[in-house]
Design an enzyme around this catalytic site. Structure first.
Site, mmCIF file in Angstrom:
data_model
loop_
_atom_site.group_PDB
_atom_site.id
_atom_site.type_symbol
_atom_site.label_atom_id
_atom_site.label_comp_id
_atom_site.label_asym_id
_atom_site.label_seq_id
_atom_site.Cartn_x
_atom_site.Cartn_y
_atom_site.Cartn_z
ATOM 1 N N GLU A 99 -4.775 -5.032 10.747
ATOM 2 C CA GLU A 99 -3.762 -3.991 10.912
ATOM 3 C C GLU A 99 -4.004 -3.252 12.226
ATOM 4 O OE1 GLU A 99 -1.962 -2.778 6.824
ATOM 5 O OE2 GLU A 99 -3.647 -1.480 7.274
ATOM 6 N N ASN A 121 0.866 -1.175 0.000
ATOM 7 C CA ASN A 121 0.000 0.000 0.000
ATOM 8 C C ASN A 121 0.903 1.225 0.000
ATOM 9 O OD1 ASN A 121 -1.781 2.060 0.522
ATOM 10 N ND2 ASN A 121 -2.361 1.350 2.575
ATOM 11 N N SER A 156 3.977 -2.282 10.172
ATOM 12 C CA SER A 156 5.428 -2.345 10.362
ATOM 13 C C SER A 156 6.044 -3.662 9.920
ATOM 14 C CB SER A 156 5.797 -2.032 11.820
ATOM 15 O OG SER A 156 5.415 -0.694 12.149
ATOM 16 N N HIS A 185 -9.352 0.972 5.352
ATOM 17 C CA HIS A 185 -8.061 1.171 6.017
ATOM 18 C C HIS A 185 -8.260 2.120 7.206
ATOM 19 C CE1 HIS A 185 -3.941 2.360 6.788
ATOM 20 N NE2 HIS A 185 -3.565 1.289 6.107
ATOM 21 N N LYS A 196 0.021 4.219 -0.149
ATOM 22 C CA LYS A 196 -0.630 5.384 0.485
ATOM 23 C C LYS A 196 -0.446 6.617 -0.418
ATOM 24 C CE LYS A 196 -0.059 3.068 4.881
ATOM 25 N NZ LYS A 196 0.069 3.148 6.334
ATOM 26 N N GLU A 223 -6.634 4.522 8.224
ATOM 27 C CA GLU A 223 -6.434 5.937 7.892
ATOM 28 C C GLU A 223 -7.677 6.520 7.224
ATOM 29 O OE1 GLU A 223 -2.748 5.341 5.806
ATOM 30 O OE2 GLU A 223 -1.780 4.806 7.700
ATOM 31 N N GLY A 268 3.167 2.161 10.762
ATOM 32 C CA GLY A 268 4.142 3.242 10.618
ATOM 33 C C GLY A 268 4.919 3.561 11.875
HETATM 34 P P1 13P Z 1 3.425 0.290 7.525
HETATM 35 O O1 13P Z 1 3.889 -0.999 6.888
HETATM 36 O O2 13P Z 1 4.127 1.495 7.002
HETATM 37 O O3 13P Z 1 3.398 0.184 9.008
HETATM 38 O O4 13P Z 1 1.883 0.488 7.061
HETATM 39 C C1 13P Z 1 0.999 -0.574 7.181
HETATM 40 C C2 13P Z 1 -0.251 -0.229 6.490
HETATM 41 O O5 13P Z 1 -1.008 0.622 6.931
HETATM 42 C C3 13P Z 1 -0.536 -0.908 5.215
HETATM 43 O O6 13P Z 1 -1.835 -0.669 4.792
#
Ligand code: 13P
Length: 248
Positions: free
Chosen positions: A164, A10, A208, A94, A12, A96, A170
């Site tokens: 997740e 992803n 992560s 997601h 983002k 976010e 992150g």
């Molecule tokens: P990270 O791998 O940067 O922690 O992000 C995970 C994520 O949100 C994937 O959708």
């Protein structure tokens, strides 16, 4: 038959046309990956990325879709349009999106239905916040999200689940192996209870994931792959994760 493992990236809101060179580097290094490989770039990069997918060695997906197929929804993109651009998958729900755009479980479920109607596989995300974990609510939160975010039309073919934990995204922090196993088992059991064929659903871990922890995470029961954020942006890192999943 065991479900095909899935390494999903992803991007983002990262990447530009120049970043598509990472796709060439990834596929040069892994021309015949032993797992399914998916990248979900920003929407503007979907079509050009499909052009680099070497006949489907790489699958390409969107990061969100609207619940309607078309209409007066300024700034939104439908699953039908994603499909038209060559996307085979779309991430929905997601954390976010849930946080930044106030998407609730009902909205996520409606988006998943739209994806299925467009012929796209939905990747439905669930995950607890740190406060929810600290107060012992993790399993209740995940169970409720699975119940309300996964639509009745979900099948093992048109739906992937991504666990997740919000606090692991992150941050460089990951749950313990036992904590991941516990949540994945809950998701598996809930899917089996509701759909019968739940053992066929792929359940990804995200948060992560990086080359240094991928082997360990992929050895956990009911982990069928990963949804990778930051480490999916660089071909070397994502390639190492693809290699780890291929060997798992
Ligand atoms: P990270 O791998 O940067 O922690 O992000 C995970 C994520 O949100 C994937 O959708």
């Amino acid at each position: 038959m065991a479900p095909r493992k899935l390494a999903a990236g992803n991007w983002k809101m990262n990447g530009d046309l120049a970043a598509l060179a990472e796709v060439d580097r990834l596929l040069d290094a892994h021309p015949e990956p032993g797992c399914e490989v998916l990248l979900c770039p920003p929407a503007l990069l979907i079509h050009p990325m499909v052009g680099k997918s070497r006949g489907g060695v790489l699958a390409v997906g969107g990061q969100d879709c609207h619940a309607k197929a078309s209409g007066a929804h300024t700034g939104d993109i439908s699953a039908v349009q994603l499909r038209d651009a060559g996307a085979e998958y779309v991430i929905v729900g997601h954390s976010e999106r849930r946080a930044d755009h106030a998407e609730d479980d009902a909205a996520v479920s409606a988006k998943a239905v739209a994806a299925h109607q467009a012929g796209i596989v939905s990747i439905i995300c669930v995950g607890e916040t740190e406060a929810q974990r600290d107060s012992g609510q993790t399993l209740a939160v995940i169970g409720a999200q699975i119940a309300a975010s996964v639509p009745d039309c979900a099948t093992a073919e048109n739906t992937v689940i991504a666990y997740e934990p919000v606090w692991a995204i992150g941050t460089g922090r990951t749950p313990t192996n036992d904590q991941i196993a516990e949540v994945h088992a809950l998701i598996r059991n809930d899917l089996v209870a509701r759909f019968g064929d739940g053992a066929g659903f792929r359940i990804l871990y995200g948060g992560s994931v990086k080359p240094s922890n991928a082997v360990e995470i992929f050895a956990i029961q009911n982990v069928d792959g990963a949804l990778v954020g930051g480490a999916s942006l660089k071909a070397d890192d994502f390639g190492a994760i693809v290699a780890a999943l291929s060997a798992a």
